[in-house]
Enzyme design. Sequence first.
Site, PDB file in Angstrom:
ATOM      1  N   GLU A  67     -17.081  37.320   0.603  1.00  0.00           N
ATOM      2  CA  GLU A  67     -17.116  38.483   1.516  1.00  0.00           C
ATOM      3  C   GLU A  67     -18.410  39.285   1.303  1.00  0.00           C
ATOM      4  OE1 GLU A  67     -14.435  39.981   3.571  1.00  0.00           O
ATOM      5  OE2 GLU A  67     -13.258  38.141   3.439  1.00  0.00           O
ATOM      6  N   CYS A 115      -8.358  27.265   0.245  1.00  0.00           N
ATOM      7  CA  CYS A 115      -8.534  28.661   0.664  1.00  0.00           C
ATOM      8  C   CYS A 115      -9.645  28.696   1.703  1.00  0.00           C
ATOM      9  CB  CYS A 115      -8.919  29.512  -0.547  1.00  0.00           C
ATOM     10  SG  CYS A 115      -9.366  31.200  -0.125  1.00  0.00           S
ATOM     11  N   THR A 116      -9.438  29.520   2.728  1.00  0.00           N
ATOM     12  CA  THR A 116     -10.406  29.591   3.828  1.00  0.00           C
ATOM     13  C   THR A 116     -11.844  29.851   3.382  1.00  0.00           C
ATOM     14  OG1 THR A 116      -9.770  31.902   3.946  1.00  0.00           O
ATOM     15  CG2 THR A 116      -8.895  30.438   5.651  1.00  0.00           C
ATOM     16  N   HIS A 117     -11.998  30.662   2.329  1.00  0.00           N
ATOM     17  CA  HIS A 117     -13.339  31.094   1.944  1.00  0.00           C
ATOM     18  C   HIS A 117     -14.125  30.043   1.146  1.00  0.00           C
ATOM     19  CE1 HIS A 117     -11.653  34.881   3.100  1.00  0.00           C
ATOM     20  NE2 HIS A 117     -12.755  35.544   2.808  1.00  0.00           N
ATOM     21  N   CYS A 166      -5.395  30.506   7.599  1.00  0.00           N
ATOM     22  CA  CYS A 166      -5.256  31.037   6.240  1.00  0.00           C
ATOM     23  C   CYS A 166      -4.259  30.192   5.435  1.00  0.00           C
ATOM     24  CB  CYS A 166      -4.752  32.473   6.349  1.00  0.00           C
ATOM     25  SG  CYS A 166      -4.368  33.247   4.780  1.00  0.00           S
ATOM     26  N   ASN A 167      -4.691  29.743   4.264  1.00  0.00           N
ATOM     27  CA  ASN A 167      -3.796  28.931   3.422  1.00  0.00           C
ATOM     28  C   ASN A 167      -2.573  29.715   2.984  1.00  0.00           C
ATOM     29  OD1 ASN A 167      -5.105  26.158   2.102  1.00  0.00           O
ATOM     30  ND2 ASN A 167      -6.576  27.517   3.058  1.00  0.00           N
ATOM     31  N   THR A 168      -2.785  30.958   2.538  1.00  0.00           N
ATOM     32  CA  THR A 168      -1.665  31.754   2.026  1.00  0.00           C
ATOM     33  C   THR A 168      -0.641  31.993   3.141  1.00  0.00           C
ATOM     34  OG1 THR A 168      -3.315  32.840   0.627  1.00  0.00           O
ATOM     35  CG2 THR A 168      -1.115  33.789   0.647  1.00  0.00           C
ATOM     36  N   ASP A 202      -6.395  34.513  10.677  1.00  0.00           N
ATOM     37  CA  ASP A 202      -6.654  34.553   9.229  1.00  0.00           C
ATOM     38  C   ASP A 202      -6.484  35.991   8.763  1.00  0.00           C
ATOM     39  OD1 ASP A 202      -7.447  33.604   6.665  1.00  0.00           O
ATOM     40  OD2 ASP A 202      -9.430  34.454   6.991  1.00  0.00           O
ATOM     41  N   SER A 203      -6.426  36.160   7.442  1.00  0.00           N
ATOM     42  CA  SER A 203      -6.345  37.507   6.887  1.00  0.00           C
ATOM     43  C   SER A 203      -7.647  38.274   7.131  1.00  0.00           C
ATOM     44  CB  SER A 203      -6.066  37.420   5.387  1.00  0.00           C
ATOM     45  OG  SER A 203      -7.019  36.570   4.779  1.00  0.00           O
ATOM     46  N   TYR A 224      -4.593  38.506   1.510  1.00  0.00           N
ATOM     47  CA  TYR A 224      -3.203  38.049   1.511  1.00  0.00           C
ATOM     48  C   TYR A 224      -2.854  37.363   0.171  1.00  0.00           C
ATOM     49  CZ  TYR A 224      -2.504  38.479   6.635  1.00  0.00           C
ATOM     50  OH  TYR A 224      -2.335  38.934   7.918  1.00  0.00           O
ATOM     51  N   GLY A 225      -3.896  36.859  -0.473  1.00  0.00           N
ATOM     52  CA  GLY A 225      -3.689  35.979  -1.632  1.00  0.00           C
ATOM     53  C   GLY A 225      -2.920  36.602  -2.776  1.00  0.00           C
TER      54      GLY A 225
END
Length: 269
Positions: free
Chosen positions: A155, A186-188, A75-77, A12-13, A44-45
């Site tokens: 974050e 999105c991961t978050h 990571c989706n992006t 992931d980023s 990354y987004g």
Amino acid sequence: MKTKKSPIGVFDSGMGGLTVLNALRKELSGEDFIYFGDTAHLPYGSKSADAVRKYALRAAKFFKKKKVKLMVVACNTASVYALDTLKKTMPFEVLGVILPGVRAALHKETKKNSIGVIGTYGTVKSGIYRRLILEMEPQSRVKARACPLFVPLVEEGWTDHEITKQVARLYLEDFASGLDSLILGCTHYPLLKGVIKNVAGPSVNIIDSAREVAMEASKLLNEAGTASGKKNGSVKFYVSDAPELFKESASIFLEESFKVQQVGLLETD
Ligand code: DGL
């Protein structure tokens, strides 16, 4: 050589991919995992496709050295921009998060007339979710919205903060009205599931792809005959920058204590 003992790389980023790692560890408890968060280049987004592809390739080369049998692009992006390149160039299986998310949204029992997708600017701009959903379910109506402030709020650990609730209302109050399902692209965002659900209302089915990704990974390994026969696996964490900061923020995602190692910035790999 890919064997039962080879580890699985999760990329992931930053630390958002830990939501996917957790689901993988639940489903595949006997596997050894290597998690790499590219904290030097997060987020990354809002980066270009070329930049994200380059970072993803460096991560994949790092996993190649570690002799992984499977790389999960959590990571989706990065899944949007780099999955095809990684699949073509790497000697191991590569699994992204977009298709499993779409499959989860189109699950038989889910209402799927009106589907919303939220993610980073990159993911939303790519239109990938819309394209895949309409390919599989042409009757659906799909709309997408970027919610970039969610990433720094997670974050910061503000997963239940009043400000986060306000931001969620601004992004989603109108957007979510009338939706059957809302994909967390999105991961978050799974960390904000409660807040998002509150704004979207009880009738909206919230889709988190992490479990679906884990099930696909398990199927893939079983089919390849490389699933670990062990009972308990291990996990090692690597980041490209600021391991202490990663450790602090990652504790929201992980229950146990853990060590983080910094790898060279991979610039020359
Ligand atoms: N991991 C990214 C994603 O799922 C979110 C964080 C970032 O922008 O790097 O798209």
